[in-house]
Scaffold this active site. Structure first.
Site, PDB file in Angstrom:
ATOM      1  N   GLY A   1     -16.657  13.476  56.195  1.00  0.00           N
ATOM      2  CA  GLY A   1     -17.436  12.237  56.424  1.00  0.00           C
ATOM      3  C   GLY A   1     -18.808  12.461  56.233  1.00  0.00           C
ATOM      4  O   GLY A   1     -19.529  11.483  56.207  1.00  0.00           O
TER       5      GLY A   1
ATOM      6  N   TRP B   1       5.708  21.510  51.464  1.00  0.00           N
ATOM      7  CA  TRP B   1       6.367  21.257  52.656  1.00  0.00           C
ATOM      8  C   TRP B   1       5.899  20.776  53.878  1.00  0.00           C
ATOM      9  O   TRP B   1       6.500  20.004  54.411  1.00  0.00           O
ATOM     10  CB  TRP B   1       7.448  22.191  52.734  1.00  0.00           C
ATOM     11  CG  TRP B   1       6.861  23.629  53.061  1.00  0.00           C
ATOM     12  CD1 TRP B   1       6.469  24.094  54.293  1.00  0.00           C
ATOM     13  CD2 TRP B   1       6.111  24.644  52.316  1.00  0.00           C
ATOM     14  NE1 TRP B   1       5.878  25.347  54.241  1.00  0.00           N
ATOM     15  CE2 TRP B   1       5.725  25.630  52.781  1.00  0.00           C
ATOM     16  CE3 TRP B   1       6.148  24.750  50.785  1.00  0.00           C
ATOM     17  CZ2 TRP B   1       5.108  26.745  52.424  1.00  0.00           C
ATOM     18  CZ3 TRP B   1       5.742  25.825  50.372  1.00  0.00           C
ATOM     19  CH2 TRP B   1       5.186  26.924  50.958  1.00  0.00           C
ATOM     20  N   LYS B   2       4.721  21.206  54.352  1.00  0.00           N
ATOM     21  CA  LYS B   2       4.006  20.586  55.384  1.00  0.00           C
ATOM     22  C   LYS B   2       3.445  19.264  55.435  1.00  0.00           C
ATOM     23  O   LYS B   2       3.967  18.486  56.268  1.00  0.00           O
ATOM     24  CB  LYS B   2       2.830  21.566  55.669  1.00  0.00           C
ATOM     25  CG  LYS B   2       3.271  22.964  55.964  1.00  0.00           C
ATOM     26  CD  LYS B   2       1.886  23.783  56.237  1.00  0.00           C
ATOM     27  CE  LYS B   2       2.276  25.563  56.528  1.00  0.00           C
ATOM     28  NZ  LYS B   2       1.254  26.371  56.577  1.00  0.00           N
TER      29      LYS B   2
ATOM     30  N   HIS C   1     -10.595   1.859  47.230  1.00  0.00           N
ATOM     31  CA  HIS C   1     -10.105   1.019  48.129  1.00  0.00           C
ATOM     32  C   HIS C   1     -11.128  -0.344  48.523  1.00  0.00           C
ATOM     33  O   HIS C   1     -10.912  -1.080  49.290  1.00  0.00           O
ATOM     34  CB  HIS C   1      -9.953   1.610  49.468  1.00  0.00           C
ATOM     35  CG  HIS C   1      -8.467   2.324  49.499  1.00  0.00           C
ATOM     36  ND1 HIS C   1      -8.607   3.541  48.644  1.00  0.00           N
ATOM     37  CD2 HIS C   1      -7.253   2.301  50.041  1.00  0.00           C
ATOM     38  CE1 HIS C   1      -7.295   3.990  48.827  1.00  0.00           C
ATOM     39  NE2 HIS C   1      -6.538   3.130  49.773  1.00  0.00           N
TER      40      HIS C   1
ATOM     41  N   ASP D   1     -10.123  11.169  56.412  1.00  0.00           N
ATOM     42  CA  ASP D   1      -9.464  10.059  56.040  1.00  0.00           C
ATOM     43  C   ASP D   1      -8.565  10.475  54.754  1.00  0.00           C
ATOM     44  O   ASP D   1      -8.988  10.498  53.718  1.00  0.00           O
ATOM     45  CB  ASP D   1     -10.380   8.758  55.361  1.00  0.00           C
ATOM     46  CG  ASP D   1      -9.580   7.458  55.104  1.00  0.00           C
ATOM     47  OD1 ASP D   1      -8.575   7.375  54.829  1.00  0.00           O
ATOM     48  OD2 ASP D   1     -10.553   6.711  54.887  1.00  0.00           O
TER      49      ASP D   1
END
Length: 332
Positions: free
Chosen positions: A304, A225-226, A44, A173
């Site tokens: 993190g 599925w969650k 990103h 994140d």
């Protein structure tokens, strides 16, 4: 190949000004892109920059647009991103949410009609720096099948939770897909297999081949599925509260744009027992680090924790870059 942070910022700034962004805004946007790569979120940072310029060229991003205020409901505000640069819109929304939290303990800002926010962790870190818990998420174009389906009807709708913790905040994140598309593209470009299966191939088999998953767009939701259900509810919440588009509606557009996002800040300084809160956080993280690693010698980290080490290394040695992507940016 490694490139120094200041050089990367300079190149990004040059290109952004060339495509119409003011010098002041270009400095901020360039920093956000470069800091993503500096912290190791290469998908990103530099790797996403050419796609951003393509979005400017095709009209998805209105480079000079700024967010406009639409309504206020106590400590909750609605803003329209006016299809402006996604990272600048998101930064503005998070800053406003923090300001509301400083005034009311809790602040919430929604954005409609905005664009890809690049590295969302940056806005969570901003909240943590101000001693606020930050919770934020976005919807996306449909790019993930609901669990049990083959075709994409859900976005992978990234979410961030940031919790203050000194110089090393807790920073979750994550996209709702097992691997983000940026990560799949990076593995594919490097010719590497995924560490675990990340989706289905064209024959319906689980695969670690990123290229085959990019062909089918059949990525796994996190938790199967969650994650599928979580993706749906995140989409519905941010679209309805912002008054913006759902992933379903975004999918009808020619390009991914007009996204909906939500930014929440909770000011820990407002609580009389904030010192006790800090002690609870520290005790819990230290307990986590006492975990017995499954592989001897492996380090167990909280979300993190590795970022600071990566940032230090990349500041000292330069940021690792894909040669072709870097040459492409310099040619813009």
């Amino acid at each position: 190949m490694r490139v120094q942070y200041d050089e990367m910022v300079g190149e990004f700034e040059r290109v952004l000004v060339k495509y119409g962004l003011s010098k002041e805004k270009a400095k901020i946007s360039a920093r956000l892109f470069a800091e993503a790569s500096l912290d190791g979120v290469y998908t990103h940072g530099l790797n996403r920059f050419p796609k951003f310029i393509t979005s400017v060229k095709n009209g998805s991003v209105h480079i000079t647009a700024e967010p406009s205020f639409e309504g206020k409901f106590g400590s909750f505000e609605r803003w329209n991103g006016n299809k402006g640069p996604g990272n600048l819109n998101a930064l503005s929304a998070m800053e406003r949410s923090i300001a509301l939290a400083k005034e009311h303990v809790f602040g919430c800002v929604t954005l409609s009609n905005t664009n890809h926010w690049m590295r969302p962790g940056a806005y969570g870190l901003l909240a943590a720096k101000e001693n606020c818990i930050g919770i934020l998420w976005t919807n996306t174009v449909p790019n993930m099948p609901p669990w049990g389906a083959k075709d994409a009807h859900l976005g992978n709708n990234p979410m961030v939770v940031a919790i203050p913790h000194g110089e090393v905040p807790v920073l979750l994140d994550v996209a709702m897909s097992m691997f983000s598309y940026g990560k799949l593209e990076m593995y594919n470009r490097l010719g590497k297999e995924l560490p675990i299966p990340g989706g289905f191939d064209s024959e319906g088999n689980m695969t670690t081949d990123p290229g085959k998953i990019l062909e089918t767009h059949q990525v796994f939701p996190i938790g199967y599925w969650k994650g599928s259900g979580l993706s749906l509810v995140l989409d519905l919440i941010c679209a309805t509260l912002s008054g913006g588009k759902t992933s379903y509606e975004i999918g009808k557009l020619p390009n991914e744009t007009e996204l909906s996002q939500i930014f929440i800040a909770i000011n820990l300084d407002a609580f009389p027992d904030k010192n006790a809160m800090e002690e609870k956080i520290e005790a819990s993280l230290q307990d986590l680090k006492r975990s017995i690693p499954q592989i001897p010698g492996q380090v167990v980290r909280f979300p993190g924790e590795g970022m600071v080490k990566t940032r230090e290394e990349n500041t000292r040695l330069g940021i690792p870059v894909d040669d072709l992507v870097w040459k492409g940016v310099k040619a813009l």
